[in-house]
Write a protein that holds these residues in place. Structure first.
Motif, PDB file in Angstrom:
ATOM      1  N   LEU A 176      -8.750   2.225   3.383  1.00  0.00           N
ATOM      2  CA  LEU A 176      -9.106   3.439   2.647  1.00  0.00           C
ATOM      3  C   LEU A 176      -9.615   4.558   3.556  1.00  0.00           C
ATOM      4  N   ARG A 177      -9.976   4.217   4.782  1.00  0.00           N
ATOM      5  CA  ARG A 177     -10.383   5.241   5.742  1.00  0.00           C
ATOM      6  C   ARG A 177      -9.181   5.887   6.429  1.00  0.00           C
ATOM      7  N   SER A 224      -5.649   8.005   6.802  1.00  0.00           N
ATOM      8  CA  SER A 224      -5.153   9.230   6.164  1.00  0.00           C
ATOM      9  C   SER A 224      -4.182   8.846   5.044  1.00  0.00           C
ATOM     10  N   PRO A 225      -3.974   9.728   4.086  1.00  0.00           N
ATOM     11  CA  PRO A 225      -3.005   9.428   3.025  1.00  0.00           C
ATOM     12  C   PRO A 225      -1.620   9.099   3.575  1.00  0.00           C
ATOM     13  N   ALA A 226      -1.188   9.789   4.615  1.00  0.00           N
ATOM     14  CA  ALA A 226       0.138   9.512   5.185  1.00  0.00           C
ATOM     15  C   ALA A 226       0.192   8.113   5.790  1.00  0.00           C
ATOM     16  N   ASP A 227      -0.862   7.718   6.498  1.00  0.00           N
ATOM     17  CA  ASP A 227      -0.888   6.375   7.089  1.00  0.00           C
ATOM     18  C   ASP A 227      -0.968   5.299   6.010  1.00  0.00           C
ATOM     19  N   ARG A 228      -1.737   5.567   4.947  1.00  0.00           N
ATOM     20  CA  ARG A 228      -1.788   4.594   3.844  1.00  0.00           C
ATOM     21  C   ARG A 228      -0.422   4.449   3.191  1.00  0.00           C
ATOM     22  N   ALA A 229       0.308   5.555   3.049  1.00  0.00           N
ATOM     23  CA  ALA A 229       1.645   5.498   2.452  1.00  0.00           C
ATOM     24  C   ALA A 229       2.583   4.672   3.329  1.00  0.00           C
ATOM     25  N   ARG A 230       2.508   4.884   4.653  1.00  0.00           N
ATOM     26  CA  ARG A 230       3.351   4.096   5.563  1.00  0.00           C
ATOM     27  C   ARG A 230       3.000   2.614   5.477  1.00  0.00           C
TER      28      ARG A 230
END
Length: 75
Positions: A13-14, A16-22
């Motif tokens: 959860l820490r 970035s949104p882009a990294d979480r999406a990947r």
């Protein structure tokens, strides 16, 4: 939830949104164990792309496609 999973969740959860999406894409892909089904879908996508390219079929605007699906599958 195990403490190991809670720690991992907090770390994720820490991101970035882009990294979480990947990461999500990779996790979902790791669950896809039916390579045969994936190959069939890939073949179908390739055939549809070819049909569009040579003019055998015409593209449908997204709003029209969504309206057709909503009419066919209400609710």
């Amino acid at each position: 939830m195990s403490s190991k999973l809670e720690v991992l969740q907090a770390e994720v959860l820490r991101l970035s949104p882009a990294d979480r999406a990947r990461l999500l894409d990779r996790l979902i892909a790791s669950l896809d164990v039916d390579a045969g089904a994936e190959a069939v879908w890939d073949g179908l996508a390739d055939e549809r792309e070819h049909q569009l390219g040579v003019g055998e079929v015409q593209a449908v605007p997204l709003d029209v496609a969504v309206a057709r699906l909503e009419a066919r599958f209400p609710g």
